[in-house]
Enzyme design. Sequence first.
Site, PDB file in Angstrom:
ATOM      1  N   ARG A 266       0.822  -1.320  -0.036  1.00  0.00           N
ATOM      2  CA  ARG A 266       0.083  -0.084   0.001  1.00  0.00           C
ATOM      3  C   ARG A 266       0.929   1.121   0.075  1.00  0.00           C
ATOM      4  NH1 ARG A 266      -4.786  -2.565   2.615  1.00  0.00           N
ATOM      5  NH2 ARG A 266      -6.595  -1.144   2.510  1.00  0.00           N
ATOM      6  N   ARG A 305     -21.437  -3.207   3.012  1.00  0.00           N
ATOM      7  CA  ARG A 305     -20.627  -4.169   3.683  1.00  0.00           C
ATOM      8  C   ARG A 305     -20.789  -3.947   5.166  1.00  0.00           C
ATOM      9  NH1 ARG A 305     -14.661  -5.012   1.562  1.00  0.00           N
ATOM     10  NH2 ARG A 305     -14.248  -3.404   3.039  1.00  0.00           N
ATOM     11  N   ARG A 323      -9.865   6.704   4.194  1.00  0.00           N
ATOM     12  CA  ARG A 323      -9.024   5.656   3.769  1.00  0.00           C
ATOM     13  C   ARG A 323      -8.740   5.835   1.896  1.00  0.00           C
ATOM     14  NH1 ARG A 323     -13.245   1.433   5.600  1.00  0.00           N
ATOM     15  NH2 ARG A 323     -12.130  -0.180   4.326  1.00  0.00           N
TER      16      ARG A 323
HETATM   17  P1  AMP Z   1      -8.594  -3.959   3.907  1.00  0.00           P
HETATM   18  O1  AMP Z   1      -8.991  -5.024   4.648  1.00  0.00           O
HETATM   19  O2  AMP Z   1      -7.504  -4.026   3.163  1.00  0.00           O
HETATM   20  O3  AMP Z   1      -9.322  -2.639   3.578  1.00  0.00           O
HETATM   21  O4  AMP Z   1      -7.558  -3.148   5.310  1.00  0.00           O
HETATM   22  C1  AMP Z   1      -8.070  -2.651   6.408  1.00  0.00           C
HETATM   23  C2  AMP Z   1      -7.107  -1.545   7.121  1.00  0.00           C
HETATM   24  O5  AMP Z   1      -5.937  -2.495   7.894  1.00  0.00           O
HETATM   25  C3  AMP Z   1      -6.749  -0.670   6.590  1.00  0.00           C
HETATM   26  O6  AMP Z   1      -7.422   0.726   6.369  1.00  0.00           O
HETATM   27  C4  AMP Z   1      -5.100  -0.272   7.005  1.00  0.00           C
HETATM   28  O7  AMP Z   1      -5.484   0.510   8.343  1.00  0.00           O
HETATM   29  C5  AMP Z   1      -4.823  -1.624   7.561  1.00  0.00           C
HETATM   30  N1  AMP Z   1      -3.964  -2.092   6.481  1.00  0.00           N
HETATM   31  C6  AMP Z   1      -4.240  -3.234   5.689  1.00  0.00           C
HETATM   32  N2  AMP Z   1      -3.228  -3.571   4.714  1.00  0.00           N
HETATM   33  C7  AMP Z   1      -2.387  -2.760   5.196  1.00  0.00           C
HETATM   34  C8  AMP Z   1      -0.877  -2.127   4.635  1.00  0.00           C
HETATM   35  N3  AMP Z   1      -0.622  -3.154   3.508  1.00  0.00           N
HETATM   36  N4  AMP Z   1      -0.243  -1.293   5.032  1.00  0.00           N
HETATM   37  C9  AMP Z   1      -0.688  -0.601   6.071  1.00  0.00           C
HETATM   38  N5  AMP Z   1      -2.096  -0.710   6.729  1.00  0.00           N
HETATM   39  C10 AMP Z   1      -2.688  -1.907   6.086  1.00  0.00           C
END
Ligand code: AMP
Length: 367
Positions: A266, A305, A323
């Site tokens: 990310r 969701r 986000r």
């Molecule tokens: P997601 O399920 O991929 O939308 O991730 C949910 C949350 O987890 C994100 O908004 C971040 O706070 C954290 N997160 C997930 N992947 C990453 C990453 N590669 N780097 C930093 N934070 C992450």
Amino acid sequence: MQLHDKNFIPYLSEADVLAAVQKVADAVAADYQNETPIFVGVLNGSFMFVADFLKAYPHPCEVSFVKMSSYQGLTSTGIVETLLDVSEDIEGKSVIILEDIVDTGRTLKELIHMFSDINIKEFKIATLFYKSEIYTGEYTIDYFGMKIPDKFIVGYGLDYKELGRNLRAVYQLNQPHMINLVLFGKPGAGKGTQAEFLKEKYNLKHISTGDLFRYNMSNDTELGKLAKSYIDRGDLVPDEVTIKMLQDDVEKNPDASGFIFDGFPRTTAQAEALDAFLSTKNMKINATIALEANDEVLIQRLLERGKVSGRTDDQDEDKIRNRFKEYNQKTAPLKDFYEAQGKFHSVNGIGAIDEITQRLAKVIEEL
Ligand code: AMP
């Protein structure tokens, strides 16, 4: 390194192998200080192990060999032939089998059978390498030098169609068909949903950093506690934490035929760390596929969701917008990073789920 038609890459150094041999010798020596056992090497593969084992073994002992065969090329044929029997008088003695490798346990079963009608004092199995994940035999492995995953290995006595036995180190077959994908896209773009289909279709391991964090949060681990405050605000968790977690998860799956990275990388720092890490494993990213959809569609999807998943970061529009802001600032620049490597592909993420899967499959199959 090439042997016949296959490529092999370094797996264990000579020093690693010798340390494993020493480990077996020390463990056996501790149990046989006051008697003279007979070691029985299983040819051909064990000849190097037997030689180094005996040099490392400090007490009086005898040695003999049996010859059996079950591998032809890369796979075990399942047919085990006894080609040479133990000729020495072994009645009343402790017999310790020295195997170079124990995998399914078929050769072992045949060996145990071979000794079953001789009146020996004790029967033990010592192996240098032990593929514990695929071992299906009933007999306990008494001593092993090292557990290894189910990879085809050569060197240090082990061969691929008779070549490679003379190598001092151990090499593993280079998996030619590994596919590693990065699914790229804003929260709600459908990365997780599509990853579920793709992992089945292409037999890949799906790693979602978001899921890993949520798993840790619901189990209240140290990592979960650390990540919680960031995730609750819609911020990214610090890179050093996320990179470490990702690496651990890749290493837990040494036999995967490929990975789908979902939600990682990310940031550019994460992308660089991923490339560096994968190259140490002789792996690389094959493609980065972005699922594109506009913000208003995504916000609606996430709020929907949030109603069913209970994810608090999906229930509040401010958090969702934060986000997106994080994505635009930190993640979107990765497009350039992967474009520069010629790996970036874009797919329309709006439509029926299976239509989108087909669009993704088309990109993957053209790779
Ligand atoms: P997601 O399920 O991929 O939308 O991730 C949910 C949350 O987890 C994100 O908004 C971040 O706070 C954290 N997160 C997930 N992947 C990453 C990453 N590669 N780097 C930093 N934070 C992450």
